[in-house]
Design an enzyme around this catalytic site. Structure first.
Site, PDB file in Angstrom:
ATOM      1  N   ARG A  79       0.879  -1.173   0.000  1.00 38.51           N
ATOM      2  CA  ARG A  79       0.000   0.000   0.000  1.00 38.51           C
ATOM      3  C   ARG A  79       0.915   1.221   0.000  1.00 38.51           C
ATOM      4  O   ARG A  79       1.223   1.803   1.010  1.00 38.51           O
ATOM      5  CB  ARG A  79      -0.911   0.015   1.237  1.00 38.51           C
TER       6      ARG A  79
ATOM      7  N   PHE B 187      -1.404  -2.070  -9.794  1.00 43.74           N
ATOM      8  CA  PHE B 187      -0.895  -2.957  -8.740  1.00 43.74           C
ATOM      9  C   PHE B 187      -1.531  -4.341  -8.771  1.00 43.74           C
ATOM     10  O   PHE B 187      -0.972  -5.298  -8.278  1.00 43.74           O
ATOM     11  CB  PHE B 187      -1.109  -2.317  -7.355  1.00 43.74           C
TER      12      PHE B 187
END
Ligand SMILES: Cc1ncc(COP(=O)(O)O)c(C=O)c1O
Length: 482
Positions: A389, A455
């Protein structure tokens, strides 16, 4: 809420459930873990569960389901239109969230798509406490922009502030004055801001946001995906609510919002999602979009079995013994790692423990994705799958430049009632070892970069042979241990 104290043994979070269905896990040798990383482009999203020991990627759709949820699935009323399962869910939404109009969607981001389609135009600005990846992607897809308005404290990783997810009220008013209320279709508050470490906001802060929303006649939207946990932390940390039940706190929060949406993969430990409101105009504005994007209004892309488990899961959100399990385990994990000197996001939040990769990998430039590298390294030495993250989860700006993340975190999700305490202790052991050997971790670079939400499926490679060096040290310290 009741406390359980230990007499001889250290105070540990005690499971108030028993395990009746189990799934075998695979802790494969480190050589196989290296191959798995290579096959998966050093992206933990692309690992398969056969290669994963503890899956701490996310709590989304991975919370343990209760016996009552599974039982409810058996009575699902299969019908395209007018299913009784839907009406049971509608009642649960009204009972728990206090909203009488409910629009079903297949998951949280589908709600974001519907809301963005209905309200975002080119030039729209959405003030929020913090963005979530899918939220931002939908808002920008429809030509809007976001403004993140946390207080400075929200960005302090090692803090004692109880409500780092609070919206900065002064900045909110300033932003509205600068951009004009007519360009702000709604203000968004995310319960337990996911990307900055699962940090809650206080009820008082939500009330203050409401006051500003009323003053400028702007709608207030609540992302309730992690509302139960936010309510639990309100109960623990906000004086006014020390004696309140979770249900009371949840209702107070949802009452303050015009529109509430959620991912049921999180909120009710099931699948699906929803948008709900008491405003008939809003309902009508959104209604037509459901059959277009999701399915008929009484299923919205959710299977009827899941609709039944969602209804039961929503009621179970009111059960403190269920809701507190994950935050209590997270607090245990954060405090244990902290005792080993591992830099963690503090105070402990919800949904997972968040490791501060910016500090741990301060030798890796942000453009080489320190949090992605740490997540890959942790998997390599333990079989634990966390989630990056940080900058890797950010999208490039409109000119194609990297936007460096405010925080570089590895999230170790603790889905509800899934892990045992010995597994959590294994996480502490391996993460603490990795911290000792952190200088062996190197950066990553893209070999395949998707244009949207990169991602998820992006492929990377190590910038040098750091994984081999890490394996050599692991063998030195652990011998033939898995
Ligand atoms: C706060 C928040 N909002 C929205 C979403 C999107 O939900 P979904 O994954 O069900 O699409 C998530 C998912 O993790 C979330 O955490």
């Amino acid at each position: 809420m009741e406390e359980i104290k230990f007499y001889y043994v250290e105070n540990i979070p005690l499971e108030l459930h028993k395990v009746r269905v189990v799934q075998k896990l695979h802790l494969v040798p480190i050589e196989r873990r290296l191959k798995a990383l290579e096959e998966g482009g050093y992206n933990t999203f692309r690992l398969t569960t056969n290669d994963v020991f503890l899956d701490m990627l996310t709590d989304s759709g991975t919370n343990a389901m209760s016996d009552n949820q599974l039982a409810a699935m058996m009575r699902a009323d299969d019908a395209y239109a007018g299913s009784q399962s839907f009406f049971r869910l509608q009642k649960a939404v009204e009972d728990v969230l206090g909203k009488k109009y409910y629009l079903p969607v297949h998951q949280g981001r589908a709600a974001e798509n519907i809301l963005s389609n209905a309200y975002i135009r080119k030039g729209s600005l959405i003030p929020m406490n913090y963005h979530f990846t899918t939220t931002m992607a939908h808002i920008t897809q429809y030509g809007g922009k976001i403004a993140e308005l946390l207080y400075d404290e929200g960005y302090v990783i090692d803090s004692a502030h109880p409500f780092k997810g609070n919206m900065n009220i002064e900045k909110l008013e300033e932003t509205i004055k600068t951009h004009g209320a007519k360009n702000i279709p709604f203000i968004r508050m995310e319960a337990s801001t996911n990307l900055i470490g699962g940090q809650p906001f206080s009820v008082q802060n939500l009330r203050d946001v409401r006051t500003i929303a009323d003053k400028y006649k702007i709608r207030l939207v609540l992302d309730a995906s992690l509302l139960g946990e936010n309510a639990y932390l309100v109960h623990l940390r906000e004086e006014e609510f020390k004696e309140s039940s979770l249900g009371e706190i949840i209702k107070i929060m949802t009452d303050l919002a015009d529109i509430v949406y959620f991912s049921a993969r999180k909120l009710s430990s099931s699948r699906g999602g929803g948008i709900c409101t008491n405003d008939h105009d809003v309902y009508q504005e959104l209604e037509a979009l459901i059959p277009l994007f999701e399915g008929f209004l009484t299923y919205g892309g959710i299977s009827v079995r899941e609709i039944e488990s969602m209804a039961v899961g929503l009621y179970e959100t009111l059960d403190e013994t269920m809701i507190r399990q994950s935050p209590d385990f997270i607090a245990y994990l954060v405090n244990s790692l902290d005792a080993h000197g591992v830099p963690m996001v503090k105070p402990a939040g919800v949904l997972g423990a968040h490791v501060n990769a910016m500090d741990i990998c301060d030798h890796i430039p942000q453009k080489e994705y320190p949090a992605g590298a740490l997540a890959a390294a942790l998997y390599l030495i333990s079989g634990i799958r966390g989630m990056e993250r940080g900058t890797l989860s950010n999208q490039r700006d409109e000119y194609g430049n990297e936007t460096l993340a405010d925080m570089e975190l590895v999230r170790l999700a603790v889905p509800r009632r899934v892990f045992t305490l010995s597994q959590i202790k294994y996480v502490v052991d391996r993460m603490a070892w990795l911290y000792e050997n952190r200088k062996l971790i190197g950066g990553l670079r893209f070999v395949y970069e998707p244009p949207v939400l990169r991602f998820f499926m992006g492929g990377l490679e190590p910038v040098n042979d750091w994984p081999q060096k890490l394996i050599a040290k692991f063998k030195e310290d652990f011998g033939e241990s898995l």
